[in-house]
Enzyme design. Structure first.
Site, short mmCIF file in Angstrom:
data_model
loop_
_atom_site.label_atom_id
_atom_site.label_comp_id
_atom_site.label_asym_id
_atom_site.label_seq_id
_atom_site.Cartn_x
_atom_site.Cartn_y
_atom_site.Cartn_z
N ARG A 8 3.07 -1.14 10.82
CA ARG A 8 4.16 -1.27 11.78
C ARG A 8 4.48 -2.68 12.27
O ARG A 8 5.65 -2.98 12.51
CB ARG A 8 3.92 -0.31 12.95
CG ARG A 8 4.18 1.14 12.55
CD ARG A 8 3.49 2.12 13.45
NE ARG A 8 2.03 2.05 13.32
CZ ARG A 8 1.19 2.81 14.02
NH1 ARG A 8 1.65 3.66 14.89
NH2 ARG A 8 -0.11 2.70 13.82
N LYS B 272 0.85 -1.19 0.00
CA LYS B 272 0.00 0.00 0.00
C LYS B 272 0.89 1.24 0.00
O LYS B 272 1.76 1.38 0.85
CB LYS B 272 -0.90 0.03 1.24
CG LYS B 272 -1.78 1.27 1.31
CD LYS B 272 -2.82 1.16 2.39
CE LYS B 272 -2.41 1.71 3.72
NZ LYS B 272 -2.32 3.17 3.78
N THR C 143 -11.68 5.50 10.56
CA THR C 143 -11.75 4.95 11.93
C THR C 143 -11.30 5.98 12.97
O THR C 143 -11.52 5.80 14.15
CB THR C 143 -10.89 3.67 12.06
OG1 THR C 143 -9.64 3.91 11.43
CG2 THR C 143 -11.55 2.49 11.41
N LYS D 269 -7.33 8.19 -1.51
CA LYS D 269 -8.65 8.61 -0.98
C LYS D 269 -9.18 9.87 -1.68
O LYS D 269 -9.38 10.92 -1.05
CB LYS D 269 -8.56 8.89 0.52
CG LYS D 269 -8.12 7.69 1.36
CD LYS D 269 -8.19 8.02 2.84
CE LYS D 269 -7.79 6.88 3.73
NZ LYS D 269 -6.35 6.58 3.73
N ASP E 293 -13.61 14.80 -4.62
CA ASP E 293 -13.70 16.11 -5.31
C ASP E 293 -14.94 16.06 -6.19
O ASP E 293 -15.72 15.10 -6.11
CB ASP E 293 -12.41 16.36 -6.12
CG ASP E 293 -12.10 17.85 -6.29
OD1 ASP E 293 -13.03 18.63 -6.57
OD2 ASP E 293 -10.93 18.22 -6.14
N ASP F 224 -3.33 4.33 -2.06
CA ASP F 224 -4.32 4.80 -1.07
C ASP F 224 -4.33 6.32 -1.02
O ASP F 224 -3.75 6.92 -0.12
CB ASP F 224 -3.90 4.19 0.28
CG ASP F 224 -4.81 4.59 1.43
OD1 ASP F 224 -5.95 5.01 1.17
OD2 ASP F 224 -4.36 4.47 2.58
O1 C5P Z 1 1.03 0.63 11.22
P1 C5P Z 1 -0.39 0.20 11.08
O2 C5P Z 1 -0.58 -1.30 10.92
O3 C5P Z 1 -1.28 0.79 12.15
O4 C5P Z 1 -0.82 0.85 9.68
C1 C5P Z 1 -2.13 0.76 9.17
C2 C5P Z 1 -2.22 1.45 7.85
O5 C5P Z 1 -3.58 1.49 7.44
C3 C5P Z 1 -1.74 2.90 7.84
O6 C5P Z 1 -1.21 3.17 6.54
C4 C5P Z 1 -3.00 3.68 8.08
O7 C5P Z 1 -2.95 4.97 7.56
C5 C5P Z 1 -4.02 2.83 7.32
N1 C5P Z 1 -5.41 2.99 7.74
C6 C5P Z 1 -5.86 2.76 9.03
N2 C5P Z 1 -7.18 2.91 9.33
C7 C5P Z 1 -8.05 3.32 8.40
C8 C5P Z 1 -7.62 3.53 7.10
C9 C5P Z 1 -6.27 3.37 6.79
O8 C5P Z 1 -5.08 2.38 9.89
N3 C5P Z 1 -9.33 3.42 8.70
#
Ligand code: C5P
Length: 234
Positions: free
Chosen positions: A212, A33, A120, A62, A65, A60
């Protein structure tokens, strides 16, 4: 339907990203992603380079517009040969239809198009007080998912804990892409509504997005393999 683990490449620049990917040389090519930070820093070249290395890409960005602008922007993204792109469902059914039109290539192929329902990070309280959306957050998520389906989109991004609700409202073929994944024995970081890769499989997620727990792991390849093993059972 293809299920997969998507690694969130939340890196600041090209060098860090490619160093990270070098560790996967000779390994199963992970689905990646690419988000706003990396895309705005490096532009479309980073997408071309990652695609050239053989990785499927979820871009990603998003989009949200007026329909005509989104349609034209999607035409540009489609030419990058990415595999998944997304828009905000809040842009309306008309905007989502325009996005789909812009994405569809002359030969009829196109990347998957996914909608963001409510982020979220948006609480029900804020949604109601600041955005004046009177419905509950779950009703809003379901309605936005139904709008995305009506517009012809392929699925939504949602919390794994919402995936079952979305499938029930929109059908089993409607894709759910779910971030918020943590190993049972690991830190939550700033995520709140989380679950494990194994549990996400049981709930019915189609793609899990993992950042992460893989990118910050001492051995990212081993952490990725653990996700694949738990989520895909392989
Ligand atoms: O590091 P981590 O596993 O928390 O990363 C989750 C990824 O998913 C990040 O790129 C974050 O921006 C994305 N994301 C999220 N929740 C959402 C939409 C996207 O955590 N509702």
């Amino acid at each position: 339907m293809a299920k997969d683990v998507i690694i969130a490449c939340d890196f600041a620049g090209r060098r860090q990203t490619l160093d990270f990917l070098d560790a996967f040389e000779g390994h199963r090519k992970p689905f990646l992603k690419i988000g706003m930070e990396l895309f705005y820093a490096e532009g479309p070249d980073i997408v071309r380079e990652i695609k050239r290395r053989g990785h499927p890409v979820f871009l990603d960005l998003k989009l949200h517009d007026i329909p005509n602008t989104v349609k034209k922007a999607m035409r540009v993204l489609s030419a990058l040969d990415v595999d998944i792109v997304n828009v905000h469902a809040a842009g309306t059914i008309e905007m989502m239809r325009a996005a789909l039109e812009g994405l569809t290539r002359e030969d009829g192929t196109r990347p998957l198009l996914i909608a963001v329902t409510q982020l979220t990070s948006t609480s029900e309280e804020r949604m109601q007080r600041e955005l004046l959306i009177g419905a509950g957050i779950n009703d809003t998520i379901v309605k936005y998912a139904q709008n995305a389906r009506e517009a012809g989109l392929d699925g939504v991004v949602c919390s794994p804990l919402e995936a079952a609700m979305v499938k029930q409202a929109c059908g089993p073929e409607f894709l759910t892409i779910t971030p918020g994944i943590r190993f049972a024995d690991a830190a939550k970081d700033d995520q709140v509504r989380i679950t494990t890769p194994a549990r996400a499989r049981e709930i019915g997620s189609d793609y899990i997005v993992v950042g992460r727990p893989v990118t910050a792991a001492p051995d990212p390849v081993a952490a990725y393999d653990r996700c694949v093993q738990e989520f895909l059972n392989q």
